[in-house]
Design a protein around this motif. Structure first.
Motif, PDB file in Angstrom:
ATOM      1  N   ASN A  49       0.802  -1.402  -0.050  1.00 58.12           N
ATOM      2  CA  ASN A  49      -0.036   0.017  -0.079  1.00 58.12           C
ATOM      3  C   ASN A  49       0.841   1.261   0.093  1.00 58.12           C
ATOM      4  OD1 ASN A  49      -2.501  -1.309   0.299  1.00 58.12           O
ATOM      5  ND2 ASN A  49      -1.786  -2.161   2.064  1.00 58.12           N
ATOM      6  N   ASN A  50       1.966   1.023  -0.341  1.00 56.59           N
ATOM      7  CA  ASN A  50       3.052   2.346  -0.415  1.00 56.59           C
ATOM      8  C   ASN A  50       2.754   3.027  -1.694  1.00 56.59           C
ATOM      9  OD1 ASN A  50       5.394   4.048  -0.756  1.00 56.59           O
ATOM     10  ND2 ASN A  50       5.881   3.250   1.032  1.00 56.59           N
ATOM     11  N   LYS A  51       2.447   4.083  -1.794  1.00 59.75           N
ATOM     12  CA  LYS A  51       2.142   5.021  -3.054  1.00 59.75           C
ATOM     13  C   LYS A  51       3.418   5.515  -3.584  1.00 59.75           C
ATOM     14  CE  LYS A  51       0.333   9.072  -0.642  1.00 59.75           C
ATOM     15  NZ  LYS A  51      -0.880   9.724  -0.609  1.00 59.75           N
ATOM     16  N   ILE A 146       1.778   1.112   5.931  1.00 59.46           N
ATOM     17  CA  ILE A 146       0.453   1.238   5.771  1.00 59.46           C
ATOM     18  C   ILE A 146      -0.297  -0.315   5.336  1.00 59.46           C
ATOM     19  CG2 ILE A 146      -1.684   2.350   4.590  1.00 59.46           C
ATOM     20  CD1 ILE A 146       0.410   4.314   6.340  1.00 59.46           C
ATOM     21  N   LEU A 147      -1.318  -0.869   6.263  1.00 61.58           N
ATOM     22  CA  LEU A 147      -1.838  -2.020   5.594  1.00 61.58           C
ATOM     23  C   LEU A 147      -3.331  -1.645   5.197  1.00 61.58           C
ATOM     24  CD1 LEU A 147      -0.730  -4.241   8.614  1.00 61.58           C
ATOM     25  CD2 LEU A 147       0.253  -3.809   6.490  1.00 61.58           C
ATOM     26  N   ASP A 148      -3.881  -2.576   4.513  1.00 63.49           N
ATOM     27  CA  ASP A 148      -5.341  -2.479   4.184  1.00 63.49           C
ATOM     28  C   ASP A 148      -6.006  -2.776   5.544  1.00 63.49           C
ATOM     29  OD1 ASP A 148      -8.080  -3.365   3.127  1.00 63.49           O
ATOM     30  OD2 ASP A 148      -6.806  -3.442   1.183  1.00 63.49           O
ATOM     31  N   GLU A 149      -7.071  -1.878   5.646  1.00 64.77           N
ATOM     32  CA  GLU A 149      -7.828  -2.309   6.639  1.00 64.77           C
ATOM     33  C   GLU A 149      -8.613  -3.826   6.866  1.00 64.77           C
ATOM     34  OE1 GLU A 149      -9.422  -1.636  10.374  1.00 64.77           O
ATOM     35  OE2 GLU A 149      -8.073  -0.377   9.359  1.00 64.77           O
ATOM     36  N   TYR A 150      -9.115  -4.048   5.551  1.00 69.33           N
ATOM     37  CA  TYR A 150      -9.670  -5.520   5.342  1.00 69.33           C
ATOM     38  C   TYR A 150      -8.709  -6.416   5.992  1.00 69.33           C
ATOM     39  CZ  TYR A 150     -11.199  -9.680   3.264  1.00 69.33           C
ATOM     40  OH  TYR A 150     -11.393 -10.985   2.653  1.00 69.33           O
ATOM     41  N   ASP A 151      -7.343  -6.527   5.716  1.00 69.66           N
ATOM     42  CA  ASP A 151      -6.543  -7.546   6.184  1.00 69.66           C
ATOM     43  C   ASP A 151      -6.414  -7.281   7.602  1.00 69.66           C
ATOM     44  OD1 ASP A 151      -5.841  -8.372   3.541  1.00 69.66           O
ATOM     45  OD2 ASP A 151      -4.205  -6.717   3.300  1.00 69.66           O
ATOM     46  N   VAL A 152      -6.354  -6.380   8.384  1.00 70.34           N
ATOM     47  CA  VAL A 152      -6.400  -6.177   9.712  1.00 70.34           C
ATOM     48  C   VAL A 152      -7.601  -6.833  10.457  1.00 70.34           C
ATOM     49  CG1 VAL A 152      -6.128  -4.347  11.727  1.00 70.34           C
ATOM     50  CG2 VAL A 152      -5.082  -4.130   9.418  1.00 70.34           C
ATOM     51  N   LYS A 154      -9.543  -8.787   8.911  1.00 72.87           N
ATOM     52  CA  LYS A 154      -9.370 -10.428   8.613  1.00 72.87           C
ATOM     53  C   LYS A 154      -8.684 -11.242   9.618  1.00 72.87           C
ATOM     54  CE  LYS A 154      -8.335 -13.724   4.849  1.00 72.87           C
ATOM     55  NZ  LYS A 154      -7.576 -13.771   3.813  1.00 72.87           N
ATOM     56  N   ALA A 155      -7.539 -10.516  10.140  1.00 73.84           N
ATOM     57  CA  ALA A 155      -6.557 -11.193  11.062  1.00 73.84           C
ATOM     58  C   ALA A 155      -7.188 -11.156  12.607  1.00 73.84           C
ATOM     59  CB  ALA A 155      -5.149 -10.318  11.142  1.00 73.84           C
ATOM     60  N   GLN A 156      -8.192 -10.253  12.796  1.00 79.73           N
ATOM     61  CA  GLN A 156      -9.010 -10.156  14.066  1.00 79.73           C
ATOM     62  C   GLN A 156      -9.760 -11.515  14.049  1.00 79.73           C
ATOM     63  OE1 GLN A 156     -11.137  -6.599  14.630  1.00 79.73           O
ATOM     64  NE2 GLN A 156      -9.219  -5.427  14.518  1.00 79.73           N
ATOM     65  N   LYS A 157     -10.701 -11.716  13.010  1.00 81.51           N
ATOM     66  CA  LYS A 157     -11.470 -12.775  13.069  1.00 81.51           C
ATOM     67  C   LYS A 157     -10.763 -14.247  12.814  1.00 81.51           C
ATOM     68  CE  LYS A 157     -15.123 -14.817   9.871  1.00 81.51           C
ATOM     69  NZ  LYS A 157     -16.020 -14.453   8.634  1.00 81.51           N
ATOM     70  N   ASN A 158      -9.789 -14.252  12.184  1.00 79.72           N
ATOM     71  CA  ASN A 158      -8.955 -15.596  11.857  1.00 79.72           C
ATOM     72  C   ASN A 158      -8.279 -16.090  13.270  1.00 79.72           C
ATOM     73  OD1 ASN A 158      -9.856 -15.676   9.147  1.00 79.72           O
ATOM     74  ND2 ASN A 158      -7.957 -15.066   8.497  1.00 79.72           N
ATOM     75  N   PHE A 159      -7.645 -14.875  13.919  1.00 76.88           N
ATOM     76  CA  PHE A 159      -6.866 -15.489  15.117  1.00 76.88           C
ATOM     77  C   PHE A 159      -7.585 -14.841  16.709  1.00 76.88           C
ATOM     78  CE2 PHE A 159      -4.024 -15.408  11.750  1.00 76.88           C
ATOM     79  CZ  PHE A 159      -3.101 -16.333  11.960  1.00 76.88           C
ATOM     80  N   LEU A 236       5.463 -13.280   6.210  1.00 74.34           N
ATOM     81  CA  LEU A 236       5.594 -12.124   6.739  1.00 74.34           C
ATOM     82  C   LEU A 236       4.549 -10.925   6.613  1.00 74.34           C
ATOM     83  CD1 LEU A 236       7.298  -9.941   8.394  1.00 74.34           C
ATOM     84  CD2 LEU A 236       8.325  -9.273   6.281  1.00 74.34           C
ATOM     85  N   GLU A 237       3.759 -11.180   5.170  1.00 73.41           N
ATOM     86  CA  GLU A 237       2.605 -10.494   5.090  1.00 73.41           C
ATOM     87  C   GLU A 237       1.498 -10.843   5.556  1.00 73.41           C
ATOM     88  OE1 GLU A 237       3.282 -13.040   1.196  1.00 73.41           O
ATOM     89  OE2 GLU A 237       4.468 -12.152   2.738  1.00 73.41           O
ATOM     90  N   ASP A 238       1.569 -11.927   6.247  1.00 73.80           N
ATOM     91  CA  ASP A 238       0.179 -12.345   7.050  1.00 73.80           C
ATOM     92  C   ASP A 238       0.477 -12.309   8.498  1.00 73.80           C
ATOM     93  OD1 ASP A 238      -1.138 -13.523   4.719  1.00 73.80           O
ATOM     94  OD2 ASP A 238       0.046 -15.281   4.879  1.00 73.80           O
ATOM     95  N   ILE A 239       1.761 -11.874   8.888  1.00 77.88           N
ATOM     96  CA  ILE A 239       2.117 -11.603  10.308  1.00 77.88           C
ATOM     97  C   ILE A 239       1.533 -10.033  10.749  1.00 77.88           C
ATOM     98  CG2 ILE A 239       3.837 -11.326  12.090  1.00 77.88           C
ATOM     99  CD1 ILE A 239       5.397 -13.727  10.727  1.00 77.88           C
ATOM    100  N   LEU A 240       1.898  -9.166   9.744  1.00 76.99           N
ATOM    101  CA  LEU A 240       1.662  -7.806   9.626  1.00 76.99           C
ATOM    102  C   LEU A 240       0.553  -7.340  10.130  1.00 76.99           C
ATOM    103  CD1 LEU A 240       3.883  -6.431   6.972  1.00 76.99           C
ATOM    104  CD2 LEU A 240       4.589  -6.585   9.220  1.00 76.99           C
ATOM    105  N   PRO A 241      -0.664  -7.924   9.791  1.00 77.45           N
ATOM    106  CA  PRO A 241      -1.835  -7.348  10.499  1.00 77.45           C
ATOM    107  C   PRO A 241      -2.225  -7.887  11.615  1.00 77.45           C
ATOM    108  CG  PRO A 241      -2.093  -8.545   8.012  1.00 77.45           C
ATOM    109  CD  PRO A 241      -0.717  -8.570   8.547  1.00 77.45           C
ATOM    110  N   ILE A 242      -1.594  -9.086  11.986  1.00 79.27           N
ATOM    111  CA  ILE A 242      -1.727  -9.467  13.409  1.00 79.27           C
ATOM    112  C   ILE A 242      -1.260  -8.536  14.199  1.00 79.27           C
ATOM    113  CG2 ILE A 242      -1.199 -11.231  15.243  1.00 79.27           C
ATOM    114  CD1 ILE A 242      -1.311 -13.268  12.783  1.00 79.27           C
ATOM    115  N   ILE A 243       0.101  -8.036  14.022  1.00 84.52           N
ATOM    116  CA  ILE A 243       0.962  -6.977  14.844  1.00 84.52           C
ATOM    117  C   ILE A 243       0.282  -5.858  14.686  1.00 84.52           C
ATOM    118  CG2 ILE A 243       3.145  -5.557  14.891  1.00 84.52           C
ATOM    119  CD1 ILE A 243       4.575  -7.686  13.116  1.00 84.52           C
ATOM    120  N   LYS A 244      -0.563  -5.356  13.680  1.00 85.95           N
ATOM    121  CA  LYS A 244      -1.173  -4.123  13.971  1.00 85.95           C
ATOM    122  C   LYS A 244      -2.451  -4.131  14.834  1.00 85.95           C
ATOM    123  CE  LYS A 244      -2.275  -0.108  12.285  1.00 85.95           C
ATOM    124  NZ  LYS A 244      -1.359   1.149  12.573  1.00 85.95           N
ATOM    125  N   ASN A 245      -2.786  -5.224  15.212  1.00 90.75           N
ATOM    126  CA  ASN A 245      -3.857  -5.638  16.238  1.00 90.75           C
ATOM    127  C   ASN A 245      -3.328  -5.494  17.683  1.00 90.75           C
ATOM    128  OD1 ASN A 245      -6.771  -6.098  14.835  1.00 90.75           O
ATOM    129  ND2 ASN A 245      -5.540  -7.492  13.721  1.00 90.75           N
TER     130      ASN A 245
END
Length: 320
Positions: A49-51, A146-152, A154-159, A236-245
């Protein structure tokens, strides 16, 4: 305008450190910047998400492929860069080799650190002085991923992450033996945390090498195992949304301390054997140094002198 930034340091942490400088160049010239980096920077995993970043070109030296090693490798790299028709290059090192590569590749304007000044070069100050001198840019060293809010979400739900509880990242790995804090110290901190806050959940971030797995297993086999989630087998890309939570991170000086701070998580960095700048360059970083030391650098060898009580007191202060 096509611009190239060359950042040839190894590892995730150094790549995160240089993000604000590359982004500042993009903003200055109102164009996305391509980068020449090493593959072990893993930058593709955290800039979705880096522009400000355009193409990623991998410098294949000192790895299994070695396409850019030696004389013929240099010629190969020159040809590859020439095909991109870059007009400007910013070289974040003092290497004559990269200076010549950029110029022979037809890049008209090459900005670079002073040549032959690598020894004792300050990783942050050198980059700041470089951009200030060359293009009059003042840059704050506060990287942001910057992460996609959807991924954040989704991590809440999955974990099964409850954002109202104390979700804590424990970055217990590290690339070097002297950086890894013993599990006994981490467990003492965990005990203090659970006694004070009953709703603690710990996410354990580490690599898969044998020494890191010993630390991980010591924690997973402790009385806190039901509160722990191991992240070592995840991408790593799946860990980042977990960290964001997470509300807070406690990390060795490792890739996860840089990543969590860049994700704007308050990060306690356990500094045992590397220069303090790696644990305090971001406003989100809060270093803990070994007892009896006034600072920390290479060869401090202080991993056994990190005080769990100091970690907990810093943790409590940041939560409040």
């Amino acid at each position: 305008m096509k611009i190239l930034a060359i950042q040839n340091r190894m590892g995730i942490g150094d790549m995160v450190i240089f993000l604000p400088f590359i982004e500042a160049i993009a903003k200055k010239f109102n164009t996305r910047v391509s980068i020449l980096v090493k593959e072990n920077s893993k930058i593709s995993h955290f800039i979705k998400n880096n522009k400000y970043i355009d193409q990623i070109i991998y410098l294949e030296r000192n790895n299994k492929k070695n396409r850019h090693d030696g004389f013929f490798g240099t010629i190969t790299l020159i040809k590859e860069l020439k095909n991109h028709n870059f007009e400007k290059a910013f070289v974040f090192n003092s290497s004559l080799r990269f200076n010549l590569i950029a110029k022979i590749a037809g890049i008209k304007k090459v900005y670079q650190y002073p040549l032959f000044e690598k020894k004792n070069q300050h990783i942050i100050d050198a980059a700041k002085k470089f951009l200030k001198k060359e293009i009059d840019l003042d840059v704050d060293s506060n990287p942001e991923i910057i992460l996609d809010e959807y991924d954040v979400k989704k991590a809440q739900k999955n974990f099964n992450i409850n954002i109202n509880q104390k979700n804590i990242l424990l970055g217990i790995g590290g690339s070097g033996e002297t950086k890894r804090i013993p599990p006994e110290i981490i467990l003492k901190f965990m005990e203090m945390s659970v006694l004070h806050y009953n709703d603690c959940k710990f996410f354990l971030a580490t690599g898969q090498n044998e020494k890191e797995q010993i630390i991980l297993n010591a924690i997973l086999n402790s009385k806190f195992k039901e509160r722990c989630v191991a992240l070592d087998k995840m991408q790593l890309e799946d860990i980042l949304p977990i960290i964001k939570n997470c509300k807070i991170a406690i990390c060795n000086d490792s890739s996860f301390s840089h990543l969590s701070a860049a994700l704007q998580i308050e990060t306690i960095v356990l500094m045992s054997d590397t220069p303090l700048i790696y644990g305090n360059y971001s406003s989100k970083m809060h270093p803990i140094i070994p007892d009896g030391e006034t600072t920390v650098t290479h060869d401090t060898h202080g991993k056994n002198k990190i005080n769990p009580e100091k970690i907990f007191q810093k943790f409590k202060k940041l939560l409040n």
